[in-house]
Design a protein around this motif. Structure first.
Motif, PDB file in Angstrom:
ATOM      1  N   GLY A  14       0.838  -1.197   0.000  1.00 42.72           N
ATOM      2  CA  GLY A  14       0.000   0.000   0.000  1.00 42.72           C
ATOM      3  C   GLY A  14       0.874   1.249   0.000  1.00 42.72           C
ATOM      4  O   GLY A  14       1.987   1.246  -0.544  1.00 42.72           O
ATOM      5  N   VAL A  15       0.386   2.303   0.630  1.00 45.33           N
ATOM      6  CA  VAL A  15       1.087   3.585   0.600  1.00 45.33           C
ATOM      7  C   VAL A  15       2.534   3.428   1.084  1.00 45.33           C
ATOM      8  O   VAL A  15       3.488   3.838   0.418  1.00 45.33           O
ATOM      9  N   MET A  16       2.716   2.782   2.231  1.00 43.00           N
ATOM     10  CA  MET A  16       4.060   2.703   2.820  1.00 43.00           C
ATOM     11  C   MET A  16       4.931   1.685   2.092  1.00 43.00           C
ATOM     12  O   MET A  16       6.119   1.926   1.865  1.00 43.00           O
ATOM     13  N   GLY A  17       4.343   0.545   1.700  1.00 41.20           N
ATOM     14  CA  GLY A  17       5.117  -0.454   0.962  1.00 41.20           C
ATOM     15  C   GLY A  17       5.675   0.149  -0.325  1.00 41.20           C
ATOM     16  O   GLY A  17       6.841  -0.061  -0.673  1.00 41.20           O
ATOM     17  N   TRP A  36       4.405  -9.315  -2.074  1.00 37.28           N
ATOM     18  CA  TRP A  36       3.069  -9.888  -1.947  1.00 37.28           C
ATOM     19  C   TRP A  36       2.146  -8.862  -1.304  1.00 37.28           C
ATOM     20  O   TRP A  36       2.536  -8.153  -0.363  1.00 37.28           O
ATOM     21  N   ASP A  37       0.943  -8.768  -1.856  1.00 42.08           N
ATOM     22  CA  ASP A  37      -0.134  -8.009  -1.204  1.00 42.08           C
ATOM     23  C   ASP A  37      -1.394  -8.829  -1.395  1.00 42.08           C
ATOM     24  O   ASP A  37      -1.613  -9.403  -2.485  1.00 42.08           O
ATOM     25  N   GLU A  38      -2.222  -8.887  -0.361  1.00 43.43           N
ATOM     26  CA  GLU A  38      -3.423  -9.722  -0.486  1.00 43.43           C
ATOM     27  C   GLU A  38      -4.448  -9.112  -1.438  1.00 43.43           C
ATOM     28  O   GLU A  38      -5.371  -9.794  -1.859  1.00 43.43           O
ATOM     29  N   ASN A  39      -4.271  -7.836  -1.769  1.00 45.17           N
ATOM     30  CA  ASN A  39      -5.175  -7.187  -2.723  1.00 45.17           C
ATOM     31  C   ASN A  39      -4.578  -7.333  -4.136  1.00 45.17           C
ATOM     32  O   ASN A  39      -3.542  -6.737  -4.443  1.00 45.17           O
ATOM     33  N   CYS A  96       9.726  -4.294  10.527  1.00 47.21           N
ATOM     34  CA  CYS A  96       8.261  -4.204  10.558  1.00 47.21           C
ATOM     35  C   CYS A  96       7.839  -2.742  10.667  1.00 47.21           C
ATOM     36  O   CYS A  96       8.493  -1.959  11.357  1.00 47.21           O
ATOM     37  N   GLU A  97       6.741  -2.416  10.003  1.00 48.84           N
ATOM     38  CA  GLU A  97       6.222  -1.054  10.148  1.00 48.84           C
ATOM     39  C   GLU A  97       5.671  -0.842  11.553  1.00 48.84           C
ATOM     40  O   GLU A  97       5.263  -1.780  12.239  1.00 48.84           O
ATOM     41  N   LYS A  98       5.671   0.394  11.975  1.00 46.70           N
ATOM     42  CA  LYS A  98       4.985   0.776  13.187  1.00 46.70           C
ATOM     43  C   LYS A  98       3.533   1.014  12.833  1.00 46.70           C
ATOM     44  O   LYS A  98       3.255   1.213  11.632  1.00 46.70           O
ATOM     45  N   PRO A  99       2.580   1.074  13.741  1.00 44.14           N
ATOM     46  CA  PRO A  99       2.764   0.639  15.121  1.00 44.14           C
ATOM     47  C   PRO A  99       2.939  -0.869  15.181  1.00 44.14           C
ATOM     48  O   PRO A  99       2.366  -1.596  14.350  1.00 44.14           O
ATOM     49  N   VAL A 123      11.709  -2.079  14.173  1.00 42.60           N
ATOM     50  CA  VAL A 123      10.462  -1.408  13.785  1.00 42.60           C
ATOM     51  C   VAL A 123      10.819  -0.058  13.168  1.00 42.60           C
ATOM     52  O   VAL A 123      11.733   0.631  13.623  1.00 42.60           O
ATOM     53  N   ASN A 124      10.063   0.293  12.125  1.00 40.83           N
ATOM     54  CA  ASN A 124      10.433   1.465  11.318  1.00 40.83           C
ATOM     55  C   ASN A 124       9.938   2.793  11.903  1.00 40.83           C
ATOM     56  O   ASN A 124       9.001   3.392  11.389  1.00 40.83           O
ATOM     57  N   TYR A 125      10.579   3.234  12.978  1.00 37.95           N
ATOM     58  CA  TYR A 125      10.389   4.619  13.423  1.00 37.95           C
ATOM     59  C   TYR A 125      11.492   5.427  12.760  1.00 37.95           C
ATOM     60  O   TYR A 125      12.652   5.382  13.191  1.00 37.95           O
ATOM     61  N   ALA A 171      -5.026   4.653   1.370  1.00 39.70           N
ATOM     62  CA  ALA A 171      -4.842   3.595   2.371  1.00 39.70           C
ATOM     63  C   ALA A 171      -6.191   2.992   2.734  1.00 39.70           C
ATOM     64  O   ALA A 171      -7.250   3.567   2.467  1.00 39.70           O
ATOM     65  N   GLY A 172      -6.131   1.819   3.378  1.00 38.14           N
ATOM     66  CA  GLY A 172      -7.361   1.131   3.745  1.00 38.14           C
ATOM     67  C   GLY A 172      -8.167   1.881   4.796  1.00 38.14           C
ATOM     68  O   GLY A 172      -7.669   2.831   5.427  1.00 38.14           O
ATOM     69  N   ALA A 173      -9.409   1.426   5.005  1.00 38.22           N
ATOM     70  CA  ALA A 173     -10.308   2.065   5.975  1.00 38.22           C
ATOM     71  C   ALA A 173      -9.744   2.015   7.393  1.00 38.22           C
ATOM     72  O   ALA A 173     -10.060   2.850   8.236  1.00 38.22           O
ATOM     73  N   TRP A 174      -8.870   1.021   7.662  1.00 35.05           N
ATOM     74  CA  TRP A 174      -8.307   0.848   9.004  1.00 35.05           C
ATOM     75  C   TRP A 174      -7.695   2.125   9.553  1.00 35.05           C
ATOM     76  O   TRP A 174      -7.748   2.376  10.761  1.00 35.05           O
ATOM     77  N   LEU A 175      -7.141   2.954   8.636  1.00 30.16           N
ATOM     78  CA  LEU A 175      -6.387   4.137   9.058  1.00 30.16           C
ATOM     79  C   LEU A 175      -7.254   5.184   9.754  1.00 30.16           C
ATOM     80  O   LEU A 175      -6.787   5.947  10.590  1.00 30.16           O
ATOM     81  N   ARG A 185      -1.585   6.723  16.854  1.00 34.17           N
ATOM     82  CA  ARG A 185      -0.735   5.573  16.514  1.00 34.17           C
ATOM     83  C   ARG A 185       0.155   5.891  15.315  1.00 34.17           C
ATOM     84  O   ARG A 185       1.290   5.447  15.236  1.00 34.17           O
ATOM     85  N   GLU A 186      -0.394   6.678  14.360  1.00 37.49           N
ATOM     86  CA  GLU A 186       0.334   6.924  13.119  1.00 37.49           C
ATOM     87  C   GLU A 186       1.435   7.974  13.248  1.00 37.49           C
ATOM     88  O   GLU A 186       2.507   7.823  12.684  1.00 37.49           O
ATOM     89  N   VAL A 187       1.137   9.057  13.971  1.00 42.59           N
ATOM     90  CA  VAL A 187       2.060  10.200  13.968  1.00 42.59           C
ATOM     91  C   VAL A 187       2.615  10.486  15.369  1.00 42.59           C
ATOM     92  O   VAL A 187       3.834  10.565  15.559  1.00 42.59           O
TER      93      VAL A 187
END
Ligand SMILES: NC(=O)c1ccc[n+]([C@@H]2O[C@H](COP(=O)([O-])OP(=O)(O)OC[C@H]3O[C@@H](n4cnc5c(N)ncnc54)[C@H](O)[C@@H]3O)[C@@H](O)[C@H]2O)c1
Length: 328
Positions: A14-17, A36-39, A96-99, A123-125, A171-175, A185-187
């Motif tokens: 997605g956006v970050m990948g 790989w992406d499931e979408n 791994c991406e954060k969070p 983790v990617n901070y 990005a997905g609705a999760w955001l 969590r994001e910023v």
């Protein structure tokens, strides 16, 4: 001897990948070989953009791919820990991406495994490799000679014209949902990471969080007070209004101050001196990204690095979840 290529698999495009694919394109050592992406539409789009990439048949198949050194996980938080565990089973090093997660129990078990088996994971901070953090460590970190005197307080101010931000609209609705997303969590987590790296664990003294009435949407405003290393930390963050996006972390000391602004921008001022910029934010960002990739390579090579480990990232997440839980 010329160090060899480090082969990376990426799950989540997605956006970050996609940002990471662009960042890695042309890197001397880190080479993305499988994705790989499931979408299926997202996967197809990435393959069209990077014709040399090869798709795996699933996340599990990617992780089992012979010849991989590392896995980069850029899915939403839900699958982070399960994918990490599978990567360890296959002998891979994980970025791994954060969070890190919202499932603390699974994360604790994973951290125990990392310690027990000496697995390599980070983790990617992105501020971990920033000039701003380095300056703060010099001024206020353990062993500092306190060139700016005693630290009096820290404030974090975040403004978002809209959430999600326009560049994350794909990005997905999760955001924008409170279960996994939201700006805290994001910023905010990036700045809590900086805070805790310099001063150690933070406790929430009080926190007021405004949520939309629908019961689903993520936070719209946060006003909180924390304490870290005996210093008061104030947080003020909100979505909306007529201000453009802005982020600012100010460290006030008896003989000066350091301000992080616009992520990688950093200015410092000592009493009686003019405010001194450490460089423009964009140049410092580019330097930070280059350093981050060097630290990632070092982790893959089994050398020391300064990327945040899972335990450090979980400590950040605990603080963020405590802020979100609210406290009168
Ligand atoms: N470090 C940073 O500065 C930074 C910036 C933005 C986002 N992030 C983080 O990166 C992660 C991804 O965010 P995003 O903005 O790219 O989200 P996104 O919704 O744009 O992309 C996530 C992608 O993961 C895919 N996906 C979900 N579950 C999957 C699974 N089990 N297997 C394979 N693919 C799966 C989705 O199809 C989607 O394409 C989040 O954890 C986010 O917090 C970090």
């Amino acid at each position: 001897m010329v160090p060899g290529v480090l082969s990376i698999g990426v799950v989540g495009l997605g956006v970050m990948g996609q940002r990471m694919l662009a960042r890695l394109a042309g890197h001397a050592r880190l080479r993305v070989t499988r994705v790989w992406d499931e979408n299926p539409a997202v996967l197809a789009q990435a393959l069209a953009h990077y014709p040399l990439l090869r798709a795996a048949a699933s996340a599990e198949a990617l992780i089992q791919e012979p010849g991989l050194h590392g896995l980069y996980i850029a899915t939403p938080p839900g699958p982070h820990i399960a994918l990490t565990e599978q990567a360890f089973d296959a002998g891979l090093v994980v970025l791994c991406e954060k969070p890190l997660t919202t499932d603390f129990e699974a994360a604790r078990a994973c951290i125990e495994r990392i310690e027990r088996e000496r697995q390599r994971a980070a983790v990617n901070y992105s501020l971990a490799s920033s000039t701003g953090l380095a300056q703060l460590q010099l001024a206020f970190g353990a062993g500092s000679r306190r060139p700016l005197g005693a630290l009096h307080g820290v404030s974090i101010e975040l403004r978002f014209a809209a959430w999600p931000r326009p560049w994350q609209s794909g990005a997905g609705a999760w955001l924008s949902q409170r279960a996994e997303g939201g700006f805290s969590r994001e910023v905010l987590s990036h700045f809590v990471f900086v805070l805790q790296r310099v001063l150690g664990p933070a406790q929430v003294v009080r926190s007021r969080v405004d949520y939309p009435a629908d019961g689903v949407g993520s936070e719209q405003a946060v006003e909180a007070e924390l304490v870290a290393g005996g210093v008061t930390v104030s947080i003020s963050a909100s979505v909306g209004g007529d201000r453009a996006d802005d982020n600012r972390m100010l460290w006030r000391a008896s003989e000066g101050e350091i301000e992080l602004r616009d992520w990688f921008g950093v200015t410092q001022q000592r009493q009686g001196e003019r405010v001194q910029s450490m460089g423009d934010a964009e140049t410092l960002r580019m330097n930070g990204m280059t350093d981050q990739l060097s630290h990632w390579s070092a982790m893959l090579d089994g050398h020391s690095h300064s990327l945040p480990g899972f335990a450090e990232a979980l400590a950040v997440q605990k603080t963020i979840e405590a802020v979100l839980a609210g406290k009168a």
